[in-house]
Motif scaffolding. Structure first.
Motif, short mmCIF file in Angstrom:
data_model
loop_
_atom_site.label_atom_id
_atom_site.label_comp_id
_atom_site.label_asym_id
_atom_site.label_seq_id
_atom_site.Cartn_x
_atom_site.Cartn_y
_atom_site.Cartn_z
N MET A 143 9.82 13.96 -0.23
CA MET A 143 9.23 13.35 -0.49
C MET A 143 9.16 11.93 -0.23
SD MET A 143 7.08 13.78 -3.69
CE MET A 143 5.72 12.87 -4.56
N GLU A 144 7.79 11.39 0.75
CA GLU A 144 7.94 9.71 0.27
C GLU A 144 7.92 9.57 -0.65
OE1 GLU A 144 5.17 7.49 2.68
OE2 GLU A 144 5.49 8.74 3.86
N LEU A 145 8.20 8.16 -1.06
CA LEU A 145 7.99 7.70 -2.54
C LEU A 145 8.70 8.30 -3.17
CD1 LEU A 145 5.23 5.87 -1.71
CD2 LEU A 145 7.09 5.08 -1.43
N GLU A 146 9.88 9.50 -3.36
CA GLU A 146 10.31 10.10 -4.68
C GLU A 146 10.59 9.37 -5.56
OE1 GLU A 146 12.64 13.88 -6.11
OE2 GLU A 146 12.26 13.86 -3.85
N LEU A 147 11.96 8.56 -5.53
CA LEU A 147 12.06 8.06 -5.84
C LEU A 147 11.22 6.63 -7.32
CD1 LEU A 147 14.89 6.54 -8.01
CD2 LEU A 147 15.25 5.31 -5.62
N GLU A 148 10.25 6.67 -6.41
CA GLU A 148 9.46 5.63 -6.79
C GLU A 148 7.99 5.82 -7.80
OE1 GLU A 148 10.76 5.20 -3.48
OE2 GLU A 148 10.46 3.35 -2.71
N HIS A 149 7.91 6.89 -7.64
CA HIS A 149 7.20 7.95 -8.41
C HIS A 149 8.24 8.22 -9.88
CE1 HIS A 149 3.13 9.62 -6.42
NE2 HIS A 149 4.58 8.93 -5.45
N LEU B 32 9.65 -4.85 -2.36
CA LEU B 32 8.60 -4.07 -2.08
C LEU B 32 8.46 -2.65 -2.81
CD1 LEU B 32 8.50 -4.25 2.36
CD2 LEU B 32 7.10 -5.43 0.40
N ARG B 33 9.76 -2.63 -2.80
CA ARG B 33 9.78 -1.06 -3.45
C ARG B 33 9.32 -0.94 -5.04
NH1 ARG B 33 15.03 2.12 -2.75
NH2 ARG B 33 13.60 4.11 -2.72
N ALA B 34 9.56 -2.02 -5.75
CA ALA B 34 8.87 -2.85 -6.89
C ALA B 34 7.35 -2.91 -6.39
CB ALA B 34 9.91 -3.85 -7.32
N TYR B 35 7.10 -3.21 -5.61
CA TYR B 35 5.55 -3.66 -5.58
C TYR B 35 4.68 -1.89 -5.23
CZ TYR B 35 5.77 -8.19 -5.51
OH TYR B 35 5.53 -9.78 -6.03
N ASP B 36 5.83 -0.92 -4.72
CA ASP B 36 5.59 0.22 -4.74
C ASP B 36 5.11 0.69 -5.95
OD1 ASP B 36 4.62 0.43 -2.10
OD2 ASP B 36 6.95 1.20 -1.20
N ILE B 37 6.03 0.88 -6.55
CA ILE B 37 6.06 1.69 -8.43
C ILE B 37 5.29 0.43 -9.10
CG2 ILE B 37 7.55 1.79 -10.00
CD1 ILE B 37 10.36 1.68 -8.90
N GLN B 38 4.90 -0.38 -9.19
CA GLN B 38 3.60 -0.83 -9.55
C GLN B 38 2.68 -0.34 -9.31
OE1 GLN B 38 3.28 -5.99 -9.93
NE2 GLN B 38 1.07 -5.40 -8.56
N HIS B 39 1.82 -0.51 -7.78
CA HIS B 39 0.84 0.10 -7.74
C HIS B 39 0.81 1.81 -7.85
CE1 HIS B 39 -2.33 1.00 -4.27
NE2 HIS B 39 -1.44 2.00 -4.36
N LEU B 40 1.94 2.41 -7.93
CA LEU B 40 1.77 3.97 -8.92
C LEU B 40 1.21 3.72 -9.63
CD1 LEU B 40 4.93 4.99 -6.55
CD2 LEU B 40 2.88 6.21 -5.84
N ASN B 41 1.77 2.58 -10.69
CA ASN B 41 1.13 2.72 -12.04
C ASN B 41 -0.32 2.08 -11.98
OD1 ASN B 41 3.14 4.42 -13.38
ND2 ASN B 41 4.42 2.69 -13.99
N THR B 42 -0.54 0.93 -11.06
CA THR B 42 -2.12 1.10 -11.41
C THR B 42 -2.59 1.94 -11.26
OG1 THR B 42 -1.53 -1.17 -10.70
CG2 THR B 42 -3.46 -1.10 -10.05
N GLN B 43 -2.72 2.55 -10.02
CA GLN B 43 -3.60 3.49 -9.67
C GLN B 43 -3.56 4.98 -10.20
OE1 GLN B 43 -4.87 1.90 -7.39
NE2 GLN B 43 -4.92 3.43 -5.72
N HIS B 44 -2.55 5.29 -11.20
CA HIS B 44 -2.32 6.36 -12.29
C HIS B 44 -3.23 5.48 -13.85
CE1 HIS B 44 -0.79 7.92 -16.16
NE2 HIS B 44 -0.54 8.98 -15.53
#
Length: 96
Positions: A1-7, A36-48
């Motif tokens: 799964m793409e971004l599995e660790l970030e999720h 960039l991975r850290a920003y992906d994590i931030q984006h996921l939590n912002t969307q949540h």
């Protein structure tokens, strides 16, 4: 799964926030220089947060001055950082 660790890390962070618990550092999991991975994590939590009713109020940019980045040392900060600012119920969370 793409971004599995970030999720998975985003979920850990939400759990820690909800329970007011500390979280173990995860830089070693994503790589200390993987901004960039850290920003992906931030984006996921912002969307949540937005999906649960939080209101986006703006964005914050910090560490823009090279001298401030150098003061932090270790060469780990070599670019400005940004974060999302959401409206939260300050009184409800007793954050002053």
């Amino acid at each position: 799964m793409e971004l599995e660790l970030e999720h998975e890390i985003a979920k850990r962070l939400r759990h820690a926030e909800a329970n007011a618990e500390p979280i173990e550092p995860f830089a070693h999991e994503i790589g200390e220089r993987e901004v960039l991975r850290a920003y992906d994590i931030q984006h996921l939590n912002t969307q949540h947060g937005l999906s649960t009713g939080r209101i986006l109020r703006g964005r914050k940019i910090g560490l823009t001055a090279k001298t401030v980045q150098q003061q932090l040392g270790s060469g780990l900060i070599d670019q400005s950082q940004n974060a999302t600012v959401a409206a939260i119920q300050m009184a409800e969370k007793k954050v002053w």
